[in-house]
Every structure is written in structure tokens, then in C-alpha cells.
Write an enzyme that holds these catalytic residues in place. Sequence first.
Site, PDB file in Angstrom:
ATOM      1  CG  ASP A 251      -2.165  58.406 -66.682  1.00 54.63           C
ATOM      2  OD1 ASP A 251      -3.319  58.124 -66.369  1.00 54.63           O
ATOM      3  OD2 ASP A 251      -1.235  57.579 -66.711  1.00 54.63           O
ATOM      4  CD  GLU A 324      -4.944  59.052 -62.436  1.00 55.25           C
ATOM      5  OE1 GLU A 324      -5.757  58.133 -62.282  1.00 55.25           O
ATOM      6  OE2 GLU A 324      -3.825  58.873 -62.953  1.00 55.25           O
TER       7      GLU A 324
HETATM    8  C1  GLC Z   1      -4.181  56.219 -64.735  1.00 55.43           C
HETATM    9  C2  GLC Z   1      -5.305  55.981 -65.721  1.00 55.43           C
HETATM   10  C3  GLC Z   1      -5.580  54.520 -65.780  1.00 55.43           C
HETATM   11  C4  GLC Z   1      -4.338  53.820 -66.261  1.00 55.43           C
HETATM   12  C5  GLC Z   1      -3.151  54.141 -65.366  1.00 55.43           C
HETATM   13  C6  GLC Z   1      -1.869  53.735 -65.990  1.00 55.43           C
HETATM   14  O1  GLC Z   1      -4.534  55.875 -63.447  1.00 55.43           O
HETATM   15  O2  GLC Z   1      -6.422  56.743 -65.347  1.00 55.43           O
HETATM   16  O3  GLC Z   1      -6.663  54.224 -66.617  1.00 55.43           O
HETATM   17  O4  GLC Z   1      -4.542  52.443 -66.285  1.00 55.43           O
HETATM   18  O5  GLC Z   1      -3.051  55.536 -65.157  1.00 55.43           O
HETATM   19  O6  GLC Z   1      -1.564  54.576 -67.078  1.00 55.43           O
END
Ligand code: GLC
Length: 604
Positions: A251, A324
Site C-alpha cells: 500500500d 500501489e
Molecule cells: C492506499 C489505499 C487507500 C488508503 C491509503 C492510506 O492508497 O488504497 O485506500 O486510504 O492507502 O492507507
Amino acid sequence: MCLSNATKRKFERSAWVATILLAALCAGGQSVPAKAKVDAKSAAAASELDWWKNAVIYEIYPRSFQDTNGDGIGDLNGITARLDYLKELGVDAIWLTPVYPSPQVDFGYDISDYRNIDPQYGTLADFDRLVAEAGKRHIRIIMDMVMNHTSDQHPWFLASRSSRDNPYRDWYVWRDGKGQTATGKGQPPNNWQSLFGHSAWQWDDKTRQYYYHKFYIQQPDLNWRNPAVHRAFEDIVGFWLERGVGGFRFDAITTLFEDPNLTDEGVVLDKNGKPVINAYGDPQLDGSKTDNQPGLHQVVAEMRATADKFASTRFPGTRALIGETYLPNIGELKTMYGTPQHPEFELPMDTQVAFINKLDVAGFRARLVDAESRLGVNTPLLLFDNHDNPRIDARYGDGLHDTAIQRVISTILLASRGAALVYYGDEIGMKTTPPSRKADVKDPIGITGWPKEKGRDGERTPMQWNDTANAGFTTGKPWLPVPPNADTINVRAEQSNPASLLAWYKALIQLKKTVPAFARGSNVMLDTENTKVLSWLRQAPGAPRVVVTVNFTAQPQTVDLAAAGSGIAPEKLKTLLKSPGAADPASLHHIALGPYGVYIGQML
Ligand code: GLC
């Protein structure tokens, strides 16, 4: 994160009837010679190693998938109960958004214990059962790993904030304020902002310093310059690998590091030289000091090495690491794969293709060519949406042909080379359904940013299983309302309709798995001046070639994929999959497509 405010309301009026003609697959029942058995064994081992290269990875937002205890919140046992559905759809892996104990400020992305399951979702025993039952169906479980921050309720942060000389103090990013005095807190150390609105610095009265949080105040950033943080996460990753997970989705990975000098970020200006103001009323910053900073690649390489250590233990096969990775261009994306000496992610998300956000043939062609030619030997990971972005209908639909447009998008996703992320509910055409009143918003950014930013509730509504009360999601009160369109858009209705979007997804996934040119072929763009229809060829050595052609317009179109100069001979075609309305083409010279029509044919 890539949040759009433009969540357009769409309605569906599609008259398409899919005709699905799948190549028949037959397995003979003859006895197998010894050499063939050895070959089959090494092929199986190779496929365990390479499973992720052509994988369909299904993202589940556990809160919204299936509730089994009537509390209105989905749970792990609900996912286990729906594994046969996922098996039938053809998925190779499930990415679970976080299910660890959490105060749920960011619905699980604020973790207070990395080695357990939140009681809302079940227990570790339920998790082990999910992994085992999924494994029986050759489905891997991929965990979300949040390393940028913890919850402010995590014992590490509670210790860190307890005193300036606590051993955990340096696990987080603490700084004095600008102009801070013995009694005054001064100003935040610099102009950095939270992605969720306003200053990224939060004053803490007890120890009289500010801490940094890229996301919510309740999500303090970890200090990745501290080696102890690295070791802690290697252990956590190992803990889940030992339980048999198939990999991780990392993430917010590009935000692990910040500029150590705390230099202010630049303000983004509009074409008149005025600051762009974001949905929270703040000037938009350029992210140049808090995103994609030095140090990141080393951490990913460390995680890759940790995952590889588990490759030959109890659970065979590669542990795939997904990133991500919202990055500005394909060159930056390429670096996230690492090098042969220091491999990093198997599958960093390609957000270049996903968020074009309009049906622009030239744009798609250029980005798909990039994915094919500029990532070296690496495998692209395509996607179109997730729990942070309005669903496909809101970004590509026109309100009149949404199902047909979903066929176009899903064909690009699943008939291109690489792995694919499918967000739960996309396979039945679930629609973005944002709250209409601020009072109903659950995602805190929707409260801070209302009405410009309505938050992410709209793409997180409960899975629509059938047309009974609450769409079969729960017997209780669902945590987010079930959209009224669940009456018609639901799994049960689509399962019994061969013309449904669900049937289309199943057919596409089956082609992806069984047609050699799809399973291992490259992508070559065809008819490259066409601005209305996107066409490409899939080809693999020794395998029949396959053409894919998709109409990006609401008007009928005809393409000649064997035109002079194309280098393609006008061979005969066998239809593998097509939208209705189109007759089987007589040859590659003349393929007729209806509005947003799709044709996939194998050359004979
Ligand atoms: C990432 C997740 C998102 C979350 C953020 C903070 O972007 O996909 O849903 O709010 O991280 O953890």
C-alpha cells in the site's frame, strides 16, 4: 491514491446480447508415458513459479463482500463461502484489502496489530481456513501490507508518543515546529499536506513536537530511515508467508520516504499562473518531496528478498509482490520492477492505462504500446479501478451503453498481455453509487471534502448477489446502503443470462487461460491510424494468432485488419468471442462492429 471528484451518475439501457463461442477444450483419457510425466511435473513446477504472469487477481473489499454473522459488515467466512463463485469466474488470486485489527478510521488501512485479524472480519483460524479452502481451488490469497504508516493506536506509536526518549520515538517522523518556543508550538515544520486534506503535521501536546502523517491524522508515518522499522516489517511479512499467503499488495509504497531536509513542496499553478485549489480548499502541491524519494527501491528489494526466502518451503510457488504505484510515467513504472540483480515488484500497478478516463483510441494505443515495449521483459499489471476510484461506469460509461462499454474495457483488461486486477462487482457491472447527503458519508475524506470530494463510499457498496433484501449481502443492516439497481444488476440474474456481463467476463478469462496466444503471446497494435477502433494481434511462437478489435464509438464501424501494408495476410478467422449484432466476418478484410462492439477471432 488517485481520487476523482467526477463521479457521474449513469443509468443502464443496454440491448446487447452476447454470443459466446468458446473454443472447445478436450482432455483425452489415454495412459501417459514416463517422459511425459516428467515433463508434466516440470511444467507444473514452472507454472507455480510463473502463475502471476497471466494471472487474474480479484480485489475484495472484505467489508462489502459477504456478511455471515448479520452485523452488516462482510467477513472472512463470507469470502470462504463465495470461493466457488470465484473459482467459476476463473480467478487465480484474491487481494484482500486490510483485515488486521484496526480502529477502522480508514477502514483497515490504519493497522493496530499486523499479526492478527480484526474481530469484525473473523479470527486467525478463519483466515487459515480461507487460505486452505482457496488453495484447494488453486486460488491464492494476497494480503495488503501497509508500511507507510500505522494506526495511532498501534503499540509502537503509543510508545513513540509517550516520551521523547522512548526507544520507539524514532520509529515515526517527529519534528519541532517552525518558530516553536518553550511555550508556543509555532507553525508546522513545512508546507507539506496530507493527501486527505490540510497540513500533514499534527501537534502532540505531551511531548511537544509535530508528527508527520501523509494520510489521516490517525495514520502517523513510520520512519523508514530507522533500520528497526525494516526488520519489523520483514518479520511481519514472514509471519503471513508462513501462513501460506500468495503474496502482498504494498500500500502507498511510493510515500515511504520524505525529503530529510523538509524542503517545502512546490504549488501547482493553473494556466493563468494561479494556485490550483484542491477539493479540501488547499493549494495543490506537486508531491516532489514526499513521493517517490530515494530509499524506496532498497525497501522493495528487501521485501522481494524476504518473499523469495519462502519460495521453496511448505507452500510452493512464487510469492507475487504487487505495488500501489501511482507514478507519472512509464519510465518511473519500469524502475519499480528493479533489476535482475535487485528484483523488486513482480507486478507494480500500471496506472497509465487505467486512468485515461475517456475512450480515446490513440491514448489507449499509446499507453498499451508503452506497457508492451517499455517495461523490458517485465509483466504489465493492468487494472481499471479499485476501492479508491469511481468504478468503470463513472469514468468510461455514457449512461446509454454502459454494459457494452464495460465489454470494451474488460476486453482491454483481459485480452492484453499481462496480469489483470478485477475489482469485485465489476464483473456484473456494479455502478458507482456515492452518498447523496453529507450526513450519510462514511469515508472521512468525503466529510472533509464535501461536496467536491464525496469520498470513496460510492465504489465500496455491498456486492450484489441476488435481488432479495440487501442483495444477499447481509441479513442485518448493511454498513453502506445497497444500491437500488441490485434488483437487476446481481450475480444470480447474470448467472442465468448468457448475454450478461458476467458471462462475458467468464468467457474472456477462460480465453486468457486457454488460448496459447493469450496465455503467452505478445501484443502488436494493428490498424494504427484508426481513431475509432482499437485493434491488436496476440501472437506466440508456434500458436495460432488471435486478433482483438474493439469499437470505441456509439456508431457501427468496419475494420480491415489485413489492409495493404499491414503485413497481415487475409487469413480465415474462427470467432472466439463477439458482441452480438455482428455476423461472423468472412475475412480479416471486413470485420463489422456494432456500437461499442468487440470481436475476438483466431486466424486459421
Ligand atoms: C492506499 C489505499 C487507500 C488508503 C491509503 C492510506 O492508497 O488504497 O485506500 O486510504 O492507502 O492507507
